[in-house]
Design a protein around this motif. Structure first.
Motif, PDB file in Angstrom:
ATOM      1  N   GLN A 650     -20.955  18.086 -21.232  1.00  0.00           N
ATOM      2  CA  GLN A 650     -21.918  17.230 -20.553  1.00  0.00           C
ATOM      3  C   GLN A 650     -23.240  17.205 -21.309  1.00  0.00           C
ATOM      4  OE1 GLN A 650     -21.892  18.065 -16.404  1.00  0.00           O
ATOM      5  NE2 GLN A 650     -23.357  16.486 -15.884  1.00  0.00           N
ATOM      6  N   TYR A 653     -27.329  19.228 -18.177  1.00  0.00           N
ATOM      7  CA  TYR A 653     -27.059  19.902 -16.908  1.00  0.00           C
ATOM      8  C   TYR A 653     -27.744  21.259 -16.913  1.00  0.00           C
ATOM      9  CZ  TYR A 653     -23.414  22.562 -19.429  1.00  0.00           C
ATOM     10  OH  TYR A 653     -22.726  23.364 -20.300  1.00  0.00           O
ATOM     11  N   LYS A 656     -26.967  24.578 -19.404  1.00  0.00           N
ATOM     12  CA  LYS A 656     -26.305  24.187 -20.647  1.00  0.00           C
ATOM     13  C   LYS A 656     -26.677  25.129 -21.798  1.00  0.00           C
ATOM     14  CE  LYS A 656     -25.432  20.345 -23.801  1.00  0.00           C
ATOM     15  NZ  LYS A 656     -25.631  18.921 -24.093  1.00  0.00           N
TER      16      LYS A 656
END
Length: 785
Positions: A650, A653, A656
């Protein structure tokens, strides 16, 4: 009455919509926008139906108002009106009108809802001229529509404008002119993708309102599918059978997928016939002279060659319409629907799971709204078979055309990237849990018995006591059937602004009347007081969702007092309401005790229900294929030991940075055979159950990492950092993971919470999870490598 049961997210949205509406109503502003942003498939029209029902019967709000419902085309307005009609069960609690009623309606009465396709009001059309210009049916210089509005306004009746699918062309000169004519106090815009979202200052100043339903809420409620799997032009070009015509290949993919889904439904003994939608390009007719056959002819010939009988193919075009009767039913015989635009927006057919979209030649624009037709779940629940929880899109639009236009659907983004398990990796099988949400933190039917026992104990009522004895015992604590008149300062004639300060508002704003409270006001007060008592419980163990529970509380009160006193309803309603409005209410004390006593009982009921609404499946880890949407990006460097290729992560987020550091750690360990990044929702990913003590329900925990070591050990870990490592939720998850590992009876499985302390990764794999900043409850993760 309709049998539709609202989902908790819908009830929450309706309650918030109501609160914001009442707040905006109190302001001096006009044409105030209140936006309901809710994803495709979330039941926006049903939410509006219940909102209007609640608003009309709201004990706080009895204003002289009516509603004007704007839709953007004819099918949309008819669908909206019919949905409300069906939801209300044909009852006349709200009078639903449209242009057919215009000849007999000179003005809108209180609580009328008038539906209209607002584009019909364009003066450039024949019907528009009839509606906007004077005719033999009008009295003055205005047309029928303008006259209807002005006569309604002349009566002092406020008009509330509802704009359905508000993202469409409602910011034109026509729309502005109509809004100026209608002069609504509030404009309620309903859309999945608003053109603009109010800022914090606008909401604070009460110039706009905003209610947001997230896609995650709708997926969790199992109303819409978890994923949309997209086949794009680039993917088609990679298919080995390149000699097959691309159009035929799309149809092949759809046909085969429909057969596959049908078999899976039959395996579950479900009478559901999956529907494949085939959208023809708008320019199909105009290309007829330059092509051998139109797309319509191609599709019909293909299905005929496949042996699909004519009665199993429906056609929905502007002209021809075939086999559309009962097509929305799950067990309909129709397998395929051919259409252009008619079914593209607003039409509901939950069994539709497959969509074929042929690229238009002259204007190759990917029409995102059509994808909404395959989002819904046929039974509003998920299945243990993952393929049944997904929708499938087959199109020869190019990937950039899909991506660029998908934003118009909000968070319902397609899965456009595919990652596959690396060759040579043998997957392991892990027992993964899936569940339907069994608990909404509400009172159950069994609350009635608990309340009765505690109430009888409080008033010292014993089995065998006569009604006369019961009444004497009640009177000793201030509840007397001999004095049932409600004092005039308790009458709910006022519009209550502050719901959290209900009693004081009632005293401050109640109208002084020299008569007994009306039966209607009495019922409204009773209902609202039950809601208010539940909403204001401060102790977490006493807190139950008021929107779902106030009716059960009211029933418990009624059943208990009727059984004990043998009085008729009019009398015991007055007795209960009079006591509930006291600041030192005896019944409120009993309710508080009953709620506390009921909590463990309800939790056990929920646990039993959860055991029936959840199941397990053996999941291959790593998955053979995983799909990702545009929120993910390919990571090419430093992922050699990753189980999937390519590896997608992703873009943004929380956490991360921590997880990227952990990947770097794993990549540096020679004993790692492969590592696998787990997802955080959906049946494609590995999950175990845990109990959330805050929300009082069982939920699913998706550990971040599954790591296969060369020494045979499999690590299942969740990485945390800082505050998240010390949260109660982490403790519940960690201990649930240890319980799950014990049940597997596999000594090669090790799991726990992993935290980096001073650049050293450590793990807590104890049965009881505790966290201290020093990390003394953790051991070195390196010992397993």
């Amino acid at each position: 009455m309709s049998k539709i049961i609202l989902k908790p997210f819908q009830e929450n949205a309706i309650a918030e919509l109501r609160n914001q509406f009442l707040t905006l109503w109190k302001s001096n502003n006009r044409k105030t926008e209140l936006i309901l942003k809710s994803p495709t498939g979330s039941g926006k029209t049903i939410m509006m139906a219940q909102f209007l029902r609640d608003l009309t019967g709201d004990p706080q709000f009895d204003a002289d108002k009516c509603f004007l419902w704007f839709s953007f085309n004819e099918p949309s307005y008819l669908q909206s009106k019919n949905k409300l009609l069906n939801y209300y069960g044909g009852a006349g609690e709200l009078n639903l009108l449209d242009l057919i009623d215009l000849a007999n309606k000179k003005k809108l009465e209180k609580n009328n809802i008038f539906f209209i396709n607002w584009q019909k009001l364009k003066s450039s059309t024949k019907e528009g001229r009839k509606l906007r210009n004077p005719t033999e049916y009008t009295e003055g210089d205005d047309g029928q529509f303008d006259e209807l509005i002005k006569k309604t306004q002349k009566d002092g009746r406020e008009i509330i404008l509802i704009v359905d699918e508000a993202h469409r062309d409602t910011d034109t000169n026509l729309a502005d002119e109509l809004i100026n004519l209608i002069d609504p106090k509030i404009i309620l815009k309903v859309t999945a993708t608003p053109k603009a979202i109010p800022n914090a200052l606008e909401i604070q100043m009460k110039t706009k309102g905003f209610v947001n339903v997230t896609r995650e809420d709708v997926v969790e409620a199992e109303l819409i599918k978890e994923k949309i799997i997209t086949q794009t032009k680039e993917d088609l070009e990679n298919v080995k059978k390149k000699e097959i015509d691309q159009d035929i290949l799309l149809l092949d993919l759809a046909y085969n997928k429909r057969e596959e889904l049908l078999k899976k439904y039959k395996d579950f003994e479900l009478d559901i016939n999956p529907l494949a939608l085939i959208q023809l390009p708008n320019d199909d007719i105009s290309t007829k002279e330059t092509l051998d056959q139109t797309k319509m002819e191609l599709v019909k010939n293909y299905l005929r060659e496949k042996g699909v009988p004519g009665h199993k193919v429906a056609i929905w075009l502007a002209g021809p319409k075939e086999n559309l009767e009962d097509i929305e039913e799950n067990d309909s015989e129709v397998d395929f629907l051919i259409f252009k635009q008619a079914a593209a927006t607003g039409w509901d057919c939950p069994r539709a799971s497959i969509l074929v979209m042929f690229r238009e030649i002259r204007n190759p624009v990917f029409h995102t709204q059509t994808v909404g037709r395959v989002l819904r779940m046929p039974e509003a629940r998920f299945y243990s078979e993952q393929e049944l929880n997904k929708a499938y899109l087959y199109t020869n639009y190019e990937r950039n055309q899909v991506r660029e236009n998908w934003g118009k659907l909000g968070t319902n983004k397609p899965f456009i990237y595919t990652s596959k398990r690396k060759k040579g990796i043998t997957p392991i099988k892990l027992e993964s849990t899936y569940m339907s949400r069994p608990n909404y933190n509400d009172l159950g039917d069994s609350f009635q018995n608990i309340f009765e026992k505690i109430a009888n104990k409080h008033f010292e009522i014993e089995k065998g006591d006569s009604p006369a004895v019961v009444k004497k015992k009640l009177e000793q604590k201030g509840l007397s059937f001999d004095s049932l008149n409600i004092d005039n300062n308790m009458i709910v004639d006022a519009e209550i602004e502050n719901f959290d300060n209900f009693i004081q508002e009632l005293v401050d704003h109640g109208t002084d009347l020299n008569r007994e409270t009306s039966k209607n006001d009495l019922i409204r007060t009773y209902n609202m007081r039950c809601f208010d008592i539940l909403a204001k419980q401060e102790d977490e163990k006493r807190r139950f969702a008021p929107a779902r529970s106030w009716g059960k509380l009211k029933t418990a009160l009624n059943v208990w007092i009727k059984k004990a006193s043998k009085e008729d309803r009019d009398n015991y309603y007055k007795l209960i309401v009079k006591d509930l409005l006291k600041l030192d209410s005896e019944l409120v004390k009993i309710i508080s005790d009953a709620l506390l006593k009921y909590r463990p009982i309800r939790e056990e009921e929920v646990h039993q229900k959860a055991s029936r609404s959840k199941g397990t499946t053996l999941l291959d880890i790593p998955n053979e294929i995983l799909e990702y949407n545009e929120d993910y990006e390919e990571i090419k460097k430093g992922v050699n030991r990753c189980s999937m290729k390519p590896f997608y992560l992703q873009k943004e987020y929380l956490g991360k940075i921590n997880e990227t550091r952990f990947i770097k750690y794993l990549e540096g360990k020679d004993n790692v055979e492969w590592w696998h990044k787990n997802g955080d929702e959906g049946s494609d990913y590995f999950a175990i159950p845990y109990y959330d003590h805050n929300k009082h329900r069982e939920r699913l925990f998706y550990p971040d990492w599954i790591i296969k070591l060369k020494n045979g050990i499999t690590l299942i870990v969740d990485t945390k950092k800082g505050k998240t490592a010390s949260e109660n939720e982490t403790k519940w998850k960690a201990e649930a993971l240890q319980e799950w590992i014990k049940k597997q009876k596999n000594k090669t499985l090790i799991g726990g919470i992993v935290v980096e302390f001073s650049n050293i990764w450590k793990i807590n794999s104890k049965d009881t999870y505790n966290y201290e900043d020093s990390g003394k409850e953790f051991e070195f993760l390196d010992k397993f490598f």
